[in-house]
Every structure is written in C-alpha cells, then in structure tokens.
Design a protein around this motif. Structure first.
Motif, PDB file in Angstrom:
ATOM      1  N   TRP A 275       0.821  -1.200   0.000  1.00  7.78           N
ATOM      2  CA  TRP A 275       0.000   0.000   0.000  1.00  7.78           C
ATOM      3  C   TRP A 275       0.867   1.267   0.000  1.00  7.78           C
ATOM      4  O   TRP A 275       0.422   2.320  -0.421  1.00  7.78           O
ATOM      5  N   ASN A 276       2.074   1.132   0.527  1.00 14.07           N
ATOM      6  CA  ASN A 276       2.948   2.300   0.718  1.00 14.07           C
ATOM      7  C   ASN A 276       3.967   2.331  -0.414  1.00 14.07           C
ATOM      8  O   ASN A 276       5.016   1.702  -0.341  1.00 14.07           O
ATOM      9  N   THR A 277       3.667   3.081  -1.462  1.00 13.80           N
ATOM     10  CA  THR A 277       4.386   2.897  -2.715  1.00 13.80           C
ATOM     11  C   THR A 277       5.539   3.871  -2.942  1.00 13.80           C
ATOM     12  O   THR A 277       6.285   3.702  -3.902  1.00 13.80           O
ATOM     13  N   ILE A 278       5.682   4.880  -2.128  1.00 11.02           N
ATOM     14  CA  ILE A 278       6.722   5.886  -2.365  1.00 11.02           C
ATOM     15  C   ILE A 278       7.930   5.585  -1.487  1.00 11.02           C
ATOM     16  O   ILE A 278       7.866   5.665  -0.262  1.00 11.02           O
ATOM     17  N   GLY A 279       9.041   5.239  -2.122  1.00 13.05           N
ATOM     18  CA  GLY A 279      10.255   4.919  -1.374  1.00 13.05           C
ATOM     19  C   GLY A 279      11.249   6.062  -1.313  1.00 13.05           C
ATOM     20  O   GLY A 279      12.137   6.065  -0.463  1.00 13.05           O
ATOM     21  N   VAL A 280      11.119   7.035  -2.218  1.00 16.71           N
ATOM     22  CA  VAL A 280      12.066   8.159  -2.260  1.00 16.71           C
ATOM     23  C   VAL A 280      11.266   9.452  -2.343  1.00 16.71           C
ATOM     24  O   VAL A 280      11.091  10.027  -3.434  1.00 16.71           O
ATOM     25  N   PRO A 281      10.757   9.941  -1.240  1.00 19.33           N
ATOM     26  CA  PRO A 281       9.897  11.135  -1.283  1.00 19.33           C
ATOM     27  C   PRO A 281      10.592  12.369  -1.834  1.00 19.33           C
ATOM     28  O   PRO A 281       9.939  13.251  -2.399  1.00 19.33           O
ATOM     29  N   GLU A 282      11.930  12.432  -1.703  1.00 20.63           N
ATOM     30  CA  GLU A 282      12.652  13.601  -2.209  1.00 20.63           C
ATOM     31  C   GLU A 282      12.450  13.769  -3.717  1.00 20.63           C
ATOM     32  O   GLU A 282      12.423  14.898  -4.225  1.00 20.63           O
ATOM     33  N   LEU A 283      12.303  12.653  -4.443  1.00 19.05           N
ATOM     34  CA  LEU A 283      12.108  12.744  -5.883  1.00 19.05           C
ATOM     35  C   LEU A 283      10.748  13.340  -6.227  1.00 19.05           C
ATOM     36  O   LEU A 283      10.619  14.144  -7.157  1.00 19.05           O
ATOM     37  N   LEU A 284       9.727  12.962  -5.478  1.00 19.45           N
ATOM     38  CA  LEU A 284       8.414  13.559  -5.714  1.00 19.45           C
ATOM     39  C   LEU A 284       8.396  15.027  -5.303  1.00 19.45           C
ATOM     40  O   LEU A 284       7.727  15.841  -5.936  1.00 19.45           O
ATOM     41  N   VAL A 285       9.120  15.365  -4.238  1.00 20.11           N
ATOM     42  CA  VAL A 285       9.233  16.771  -3.846  1.00 20.11           C
ATOM     43  C   VAL A 285       9.842  17.575  -4.986  1.00 20.11           C
ATOM     44  O   VAL A 285       9.360  18.657  -5.347  1.00 20.11           O
ATOM     45  N   ALA A 286      10.925  17.056  -5.582  1.00 16.16           N
ATOM     46  CA  ALA A 286      11.581  17.767  -6.678  1.00 16.16           C
ATOM     47  C   ALA A 286      10.644  17.909  -7.878  1.00 16.16           C
ATOM     48  O   ALA A 286      10.575  18.977  -8.498  1.00 16.16           O
ATOM     49  N   ALA A 287       9.925  16.832  -8.215  1.00 13.69           N
ATOM     50  CA  ALA A 287       8.992  16.900  -9.339  1.00 13.69           C
ATOM     51  C   ALA A 287       7.860  17.876  -9.049  1.00 13.69           C
ATOM     52  O   ALA A 287       7.463  18.668  -9.912  1.00 13.69           O
ATOM     53  N   ALA A 288       7.332  17.836  -7.822  1.00 10.75           N
ATOM     54  CA  ALA A 288       6.231  18.720  -7.454  1.00 10.75           C
ATOM     55  C   ALA A 288       6.663  20.179  -7.418  1.00 10.75           C
ATOM     56  O   ALA A 288       5.862  21.082  -7.712  1.00 10.75           O
ATOM     57  N   ALA A 289       7.913  20.420  -7.080  1.00  7.70           N
ATOM     58  CA  ALA A 289       8.405  21.795  -7.007  1.00  7.70           C
ATOM     59  C   ALA A 289       8.314  22.484  -8.363  1.00  7.70           C
ATOM     60  O   ALA A 289       8.074  23.699  -8.437  1.00  7.70           O
ATOM     61  N   GLU A 290       8.507  21.719  -9.434  1.00  6.80           N
ATOM     62  CA  GLU A 290       8.444  22.295 -10.773  1.00  6.80           C
ATOM     63  C   GLU A 290       7.007  22.513 -11.245  1.00  6.80           C
ATOM     64  O   GLU A 290       6.781  23.249 -12.210  1.00  6.80           O
ATOM     65  N   ARG A 291       6.050  21.885 -10.560  1.00 12.67           N
ATOM     66  CA  ARG A 291       4.645  21.974 -10.977  1.00 12.67           C
ATOM     67  C   ARG A 291       3.849  22.958 -10.133  1.00 12.67           C
ATOM     68  O   ARG A 291       2.680  23.213 -10.427  1.00 12.67           O
ATOM     69  N   THR A 292       4.422  23.457  -9.047  1.00 18.23           N
ATOM     70  CA  THR A 292       3.685  24.276  -8.086  1.00 18.23           C
ATOM     71  C   THR A 292       4.348  25.637  -7.930  1.00 18.23           C
ATOM     72  O   THR A 292       5.497  25.848  -8.321  1.00 18.23           O
ATOM     73  N   ARG A 293       3.624  26.561  -7.269  1.00 26.34           N
ATOM     74  CA  ARG A 293       4.121  27.924  -7.142  1.00 26.34           C
ATOM     75  C   ARG A 293       4.406  28.337  -5.699  1.00 26.34           C
ATOM     76  O   ARG A 293       5.362  29.041  -5.437  1.00 26.34           O
ATOM     77  N   ARG A 294       3.538  27.930  -4.769  1.00 20.89           N
ATOM     78  CA  ARG A 294       3.676  28.487  -3.424  1.00 20.89           C
ATOM     79  C   ARG A 294       3.612  27.454  -2.291  1.00 20.89           C
ATOM     80  O   ARG A 294       4.083  27.703  -1.202  1.00 20.89           O
ATOM     81  N   ILE A 295       3.034  26.309  -2.531  1.00 17.82           N
ATOM     82  CA  ILE A 295       2.843  25.337  -1.458  1.00 17.82           C
ATOM     83  C   ILE A 295       4.189  24.830  -0.954  1.00 17.82           C
ATOM     84  O   ILE A 295       5.116  24.596  -1.722  1.00 17.82           O
ATOM     85  N   ARG A 296       4.322  24.711   0.385  1.00 18.14           N
ATOM     86  CA  ARG A 296       5.530  24.131   0.952  1.00 18.14           C
ATOM     87  C   ARG A 296       5.483  22.619   0.785  1.00 18.14           C
ATOM     88  O   ARG A 296       4.431  21.999   0.905  1.00 18.14           O
ATOM     89  N   LEU A 297       6.658  22.027   0.537  1.00 14.13           N
ATOM     90  CA  LEU A 297       6.758  20.595   0.274  1.00 14.13           C
ATOM     91  C   LEU A 297       7.669  19.960   1.318  1.00 14.13           C
ATOM     92  O   LEU A 297       8.716  20.512   1.647  1.00 14.13           O
ATOM     93  N   ALA A 298       7.273  18.791   1.822  1.00 14.56           N
ATOM     94  CA  ALA A 298       8.009  18.187   2.932  1.00 14.56           C
ATOM     95  C   ALA A 298       8.113  16.681   2.762  1.00 14.56           C
ATOM     96  O   ALA A 298       7.226  16.049   2.172  1.00 14.56           O
ATOM     97  N   THR A 299       9.181  16.116   3.289  1.00 20.85           N
ATOM     98  CA  THR A 299       9.264  14.665   3.415  1.00 20.85           C
ATOM     99  C   THR A 299       8.485  14.289   4.661  1.00 20.85           C
ATOM    100  O   THR A 299       8.681  14.846   5.732  1.00 20.85           O
TER     101      THR A 299
END
Length: 373
Positions: free
Chosen positions: A54-78
C-alpha cells in the motif's frame, strides 16, 4: 494562548489500496499536489516506505523535486524521511539541495520508522531505531543549520570533519520537523534541538488517539531543560478529514474505503486487532468519528471537529489532512475543495472582513436613504 490562525495541508503517507497501476498512481499524486497548490493549501508532506504494497513511495525527495516544478507556493516536505535508513550527511545534503530547488519551500520531516519489513530488509532491528534516530537527528541538525565541522562516530555511521558546501537557501535556516506517533521520544528531541514537530493524530483503527496535549508538554519541558524554544505555530497534527454537503453523504462516501483501510490493510495485511469492543464492523467508521480519530461530515461538522481538536490540545499551527483513498478521486477532490473554500476560512480569517463589512452596513442602514424600486 494558542495561535489565532490555523493553516491547512495534506500528509500523503501514502496509503493507496492495491490494484491501481503504480505509474499512474504517482502521476495522480503529483496532480493532487498541483490541486492543493491552486486551492491555497499551505503544505504537502510525502512519506517514505519500502514494503507492504500500500505504501508505494520509497524516495519522497524525488516527488518533492517533481512537485516543485509543478507548483508555485505550497511548501513541500518529506513526511517523513526515515533517518536510520540513511547516512546523515546524505540526508543533509539532499535536504539543502531541495531547499534551493524549491526556493525555500522545503521542510525536512524526519522520523525513526515503524514498518518492520522495511527495517528487516535493511538489517535494522526495531528496538534500535529510536537510538539511531536520535544519533542521526543531532548530526543532521548540525550539518544543515550549524556552522562548525562535525566529527562523530557511532556504531552505524561516521562523520569526520564534515561540513556541507551549501548553506540553506534562507539565512534563517532550513526547517526540520520530527515526527511523533505516541511515545515522548520525538517530542523531547524537538524540544532539545528547538525544531518543529508533526504529530500523528490518527491512531491505528480500534485504538484511542494519543494524548497530544501531553506530547506538546514533553517538547516544552525538553526545550526549557536545554535552553531552546518551541513554537505551537510550528506544530503540525495529522488527522483524516473528509467534507461533503451533509454528514450522511460524507459517511456514505467514505464507508467502503474506511473499511478497506481499517480491516483490509491494518487487519488483514498487518495482522493487527482493529475491532472496537462493543462496536459492530458496520459502525466502526461512526465510532472513529465520535472518538475524534477522524473528522467526517458537513462543513459545519468539520469546523466543529477542528475547533474541538484545537481546544483539546491547546492549539497548534497546521492541520495536515491525513490523505486516504477512502472515497473515489472525484469525491476526494470535492472534499478538498469544500475544505479550502468553506472550512478553512473559519480558521484562517480570510472572510472575516467581508462579514465585518456586511455587519457594519446592517448596523448603520439608517445612514443611507432607502432606494425606491
């Protein structure tokens, strides 16, 4: 006195039921973050897990980096990076790079880990994780926000004259938050180092919610002992929240998904006892809502539930919706929309002056001649 305004975010563990294509699932998670960014949510947290399906994300930093390019203001966290599974220098290095890539929107959430299969695959004993977390956290804090070179040798990592080449993006440093489930360990460490905290308000099904007011007291006591400070505005609490037009509709929307989460994952996969004495399985959702382990209902119900939580714990800074696939995607989107549009304003103050404007006119109508239609 607790913080006047409350911020809102989401915490993606993740907990996705089996069956969906994982590639498309990751895509939807990124679309989810984009949605919350557009709706004005303050934060989005992404967890680290390596097993149990059920827990499919093993490297949250990669999703943070991808999300950073898609978003403008929301803070992103591991949410959270499991420190006993990583060398602290590499944790600190990746965190500071993300801090720069997000232009200061990154929060390093860290924890000790709690899934036994993850620990086993990496040769860790569950009984060792808290001590390893403590050793690593001290080094990570010094490496990220300190100025001196760090030399430290433990049974599982060595640092010798270690110092990052990059400083954090902001002069004030990079925010670090320690995760707490039920024990006082992380709260005491947060107080000791003067860092932020995130408390899991959603207990395992069938179990009572931890005493989070006492948890905060552990942080304050440790801060006083070590000459640091902690701020309730930097205290996050996670809790499942779902909003619909009526309480009946909300319960109907999530009933099947709640049962799948409670009895399918925690009961069947994890093999844990999730039954509530005296409560039928068909009423387990209502029992969880009544106990404050989830907030499910209409806008008015959810506002009242959040107010009760604030009063109970003495105030906190951010409510992180513990994201679950309890409803289908369209209804889930609707819930987050209702939360942002109609629940959050009660706590952020965004509509206060509009109401004041209306009330002032009503109180002073005699100053204005009535128009004749």
């Amino acid at each position: 006195m607790y913080p006047e305004n409350l911020e809102f975010g989401a915490f993606l563990s993740p907990m996705h039921p089996l069956g969906e294509d994982p590639t498309l699932q990751f895509q939807r998670d990124l679309e989810f973050i984009e949605l919350l960014d557009r709706l004005g949510y303050a934060e989005f947290w992404i967890g680290e897990h390596h097993s149990m399906g059920w827990n499919t994300i093993g490297v949250p930093e990669l999703l943070v980096a991808a999300a950073a390019e898609r978003t403008r203001r929301i803070r992103l966290a591991t949410g959270v990076m499991t420190l006993p599974y990583h060398h602290p220098f590499m944790v600190a290095s990746r965190a500071v790079h993300l801090d720069h890539l997000t232009r200061g929107r990154f929060v390093l959430g860290v924890g000790a880990g709690g899934i036994p299969t993850d620990a086993r695959m990496l040769g860790r004993e569950m009984s060792e994780l808290r001590a390893m977390f403590r050793d690593s956290l001290e080094a990570v804090v010094e490496l990220i926000n300190g100025e001196e070179r760090v030399t430290r040798k433990t049974p599982w990592f060595t640092l010798q004259d270690a110092k990052l080449q990059l400083a954090p993006y902001r002069r004030s440093g990079l925010e670090i938050a320690a995760a707490s489930v039920a024990s006082p360990n992380s709260m005491k460490l947060s107080g000791r180092y003067g860092i932020s905290t995130v408390s899991f308000g959603a207990p395992r099904p069938g179990h009572p919610r931890p005493d989070m007011k006492r948890q905060w007291a552990f942080a304050e006591e440790a801060a006083a002992e070590h000459g640091t400070t902690v701020d309730r505005r930097n205290w996050r609490i996670t809790l499942p929240v779902y909003v619909a037009e009526t309480r009946e509709q909300a319960l109907a929307d999530v009933r099947e998904g709640y049962d799948r989460w409670a009895y399918g994952y925690w009961g069947d996969v994890r093999g844990l006892d999730v039954d509530i004495p005296g409560v039928k399985r068909s009423q387990a959702l209502e029992a969880a809502v009544d106990a404050g382990s989830a907030i499910v209902g209409s806008v008015e119900d959810v506002v009242a539930g959040i107010e009760r939580l604030r009063e109970e714990v003495g105030g906190f800074g951010t409510l992180l919706v513990y994201a679950q696939d309890w409803a289908d995607w369209e209804r889930t989107r609707r819930s987050y929309d209702l939360l942002a549009r109609y629940v959050a304003p009660h706590f952020t103050g965004s509509t206060r002056r509009l109401y004041e404007s209306v009330q002032w006119y009503k109180d002073n109508r005699d100053l204005f001649p009535q128009l004749i239609p």
